[in-house]
Enzyme design. Structure first.
Site, PDB file in Angstrom:
ATOM      1  N   SER A 176       0.832  -1.071  -0.029  1.00 50.74           N
ATOM      2  CA  SER A 176      -0.044   0.120   0.140  1.00 50.74           C
ATOM      3  C   SER A 176       0.816   1.272  -0.010  1.00 50.74           C
ATOM      4  O   SER A 176       1.483   1.314  -0.951  1.00 50.74           O
ATOM      5  CB  SER A 176      -1.147  -0.101   1.236  1.00 50.74           C
ATOM      6  OG  SER A 176      -1.930   0.856   1.056  1.00 50.74           O
ATOM      7  N   THR A 177       0.796   2.033   1.209  1.00 50.58           N
ATOM      8  CA  THR A 177       1.554   3.002   0.882  1.00 50.58           C
ATOM      9  C   THR A 177       2.960   3.102   0.949  1.00 50.58           C
ATOM     10  O   THR A 177       3.776   2.243   1.677  1.00 50.58           O
ATOM     11  CB  THR A 177       1.282   3.807   1.999  1.00 50.58           C
ATOM     12  OG1 THR A 177       0.141   4.056   2.654  1.00 50.58           O
ATOM     13  CG2 THR A 177       1.662   5.494   2.347  1.00 50.58           C
ATOM     14  N   HIS A 202      -2.815  -0.882  -3.097  1.00 52.04           N
ATOM     15  CA  HIS A 202      -3.865  -0.192  -3.071  1.00 52.04           C
ATOM     16  C   HIS A 202      -3.938   0.985  -3.855  1.00 52.04           C
ATOM     17  O   HIS A 202      -2.893   1.772  -3.531  1.00 52.04           O
ATOM     18  CB  HIS A 202      -3.830   0.207  -1.410  1.00 52.04           C
ATOM     19  CG  HIS A 202      -4.328  -0.942  -0.542  1.00 52.04           C
ATOM     20  ND1 HIS A 202      -3.955  -0.944   0.883  1.00 52.04           N
ATOM     21  CD2 HIS A 202      -4.702  -1.969  -0.606  1.00 52.04           C
ATOM     22  CE1 HIS A 202      -4.362  -1.975   1.488  1.00 52.04           C
ATOM     23  NE2 HIS A 202      -4.837  -2.845   0.452  1.00 52.04           N
ATOM     24  N   MET A 295       0.257   1.017   5.166  1.00 57.18           N
ATOM     25  CA  MET A 295      -0.434   1.587   6.212  1.00 57.18           C
ATOM     26  C   MET A 295      -1.463   0.502   6.696  1.00 57.18           C
ATOM     27  O   MET A 295      -2.119  -0.005   5.861  1.00 57.18           O
ATOM     28  CB  MET A 295      -0.941   3.122   6.248  1.00 57.18           C
ATOM     29  CG  MET A 295      -1.742   3.433   7.786  1.00 57.18           C
ATOM     30  SD  MET A 295      -2.252   5.014   7.573  1.00 57.18           S
ATOM     31  CE  MET A 295      -3.578   5.017   6.438  1.00 57.18           C
ATOM     32  N   ASP A 298      -4.131  -4.834   6.328  1.00 58.10           N
ATOM     33  CA  ASP A 298      -4.572  -5.543   5.138  1.00 58.10           C
ATOM     34  C   ASP A 298      -3.615  -6.507   4.877  1.00 58.10           C
ATOM     35  O   ASP A 298      -2.433  -6.106   4.554  1.00 58.10           O
ATOM     36  CB  ASP A 298      -5.063  -4.608   4.231  1.00 58.10           C
ATOM     37  CG  ASP A 298      -5.943  -5.443   3.004  1.00 58.10           C
ATOM     38  OD1 ASP A 298      -6.395  -6.512   3.082  1.00 58.10           O
ATOM     39  OD2 ASP A 298      -5.532  -5.011   1.830  1.00 58.10           O
TER      40      ASP A 298
END
Length: 355
Positions: A176-177, A202, A295, A298
């Site tokens: 993600s991030t 994401h 972050m 997940d």
């Protein structure tokens, strides 16, 4: 600081962020030239930046910021094909996240997503900027809060434990991030003979196609935005499309992906948990799971499913993560076999494919 040529965006975002006791909007500006004048006397902790503005575009301004004084920047971009391509440039230049905005109904949209925007700003304030300069980062697309067990049935250990080891192996990656450039760092170092790869990054709808196209141009292996029925084969990486889940299915000794319209899981669609759980079910010990910078949590439960099914599992280490959230949660669950720096991951993928 808010930098956007739309007075409505500046007004609404300033009011929304100002309601949070932990956030102070110190200034706003209609373009980067005005912004820099204000920043010289009061430098912000986080910048929310538009892309298309008069006198200087957001990408040029972002590059200047990263060269002068690296600062967490959130790109505020329209959800369009053109905006997606431009936002990919922003992420490659070091932006921390993307907040998407529609062309119409902007005020209502921003107010409806106020919690997500506040969360994005708070996340940006804690980002590890050292790896940002080398890895870039991914957009934040938080939505609903369903957990994986509410969307997909739990793993049946009796099925996966009996699964035979085959020569058809796959690699599943969740991030993600910080993930856009982390994935670039990994995929660009893989050969055409690397095992088939499935990826959840994401990212909003419309952005994943531009992301996959960019990777495809710079990587030896083929990188595609996944379509329903695409086969997972050596030398190919499939990126889950934004706004939809992706899971892996098995037909004989072959793997293919299924693209699903289903509720968000862990606030995300696509969700890493959805992908990892499907891999645990259909590939088990014939798979390698990798969870990288991001972050939240997940992917942690899905990685535990993969680990329990006999898969090899890897987490990116804290030093090289922009946000050490998702890997940390997987480690806490006992789902990880190895914790390694980003630069070690390509070699581990290649060696896994040769086992």
């Amino acid at each position: 600081m808010l930098v956007d040529d739309s007075a409505v965006v500046r007004q609404v975002l300033s009011a929304l962020l100002g309601k949070d006791n932990d956030i102070e909007v110190i200034a706003s500006a209609s373009d980067p030239i005005f912004a820099m004048d204000k920043m010289n006397s009061n430098w912000p902790d986080v910048i929310v930046l538009d892309v298309e503005m008069p006198r200087m575009d957001g990408i040029t301004f972002l590059k200047q910021i990263m060269a002068i004084r690296p600062t967490p920047v959130i790109i505020c971009s329209t959800l369009t094909e053109k905006g997606a391509a431009t936002s990919m440039q922003a992420l490659a230049s070091g932006a921390v996240a993307i907040v998407t905005k529609p062309k119409a109904g902007l005020k209502n949209f921003l107010e409806a997503d106020a919690g997500d925007i506040v969360q994005a700003v708070k996340m940006a304030a804690t980002a590890n900027l050292r790896p940002i300069r080398n890895m870039g980062v991914a957009p934040l697309v938080p939505t609903a809060k369903l957990k994986i067990d509410e969307v997909m049935p739990a793993l049946d250990a009796s099925l996966t434990s009996a699964m035979a080891v085959t020569t058809d192996k796959l690699v599943a990656i969740g991030t993600s991030t910080g993930g856009t450039q982390a994935l670039e760092a990994v995929l660009s170092r893989l050969s055409k003979t690397a095992p088939g790869i499935v990826i959840v990054q994401h990212m909003p709808e419309k952005f994943t196609e531009a992301f996959a196209d960019r990777l495809n141009r710079i990587c030896a292996l083929e990188v595609l935005e996944a379509k329903n029925g695409d086969r997972v084969i050596p030398g190919r990486a499939l990126v889950a499309p934004g706004g939809r889940h992706m899971q892996v299915k098995r037909s004989g000794a072959q793997y293919h992906v299924e693209i699903l319209d289903a509720p968000p899981v862990n606030r995300h669609r696509p969700s890493v948990d959805v992908l990892f759980r499907s891999v645990a079910k259909c590939a088990g010990r014939n798979s390698l799971g990798i969870i990288m910078t991001g972050m939240g949590d997940d992917g942690a439960l899905g990685m535990r499913d993969m680990h329990d099914a006999g898969a090899e599992t890897i987490a990116q280490d804290e030093r090289t993560c922009v946000v050490y959230g998702m890997p940390k949660e997987a480690v806490k669950l006992g789902a990880v076999d190895k914790i390694v720096p980003l630069e070690a991951i390509p070699g581990l993928i290649e060696s896994y494919g040769k086992k």
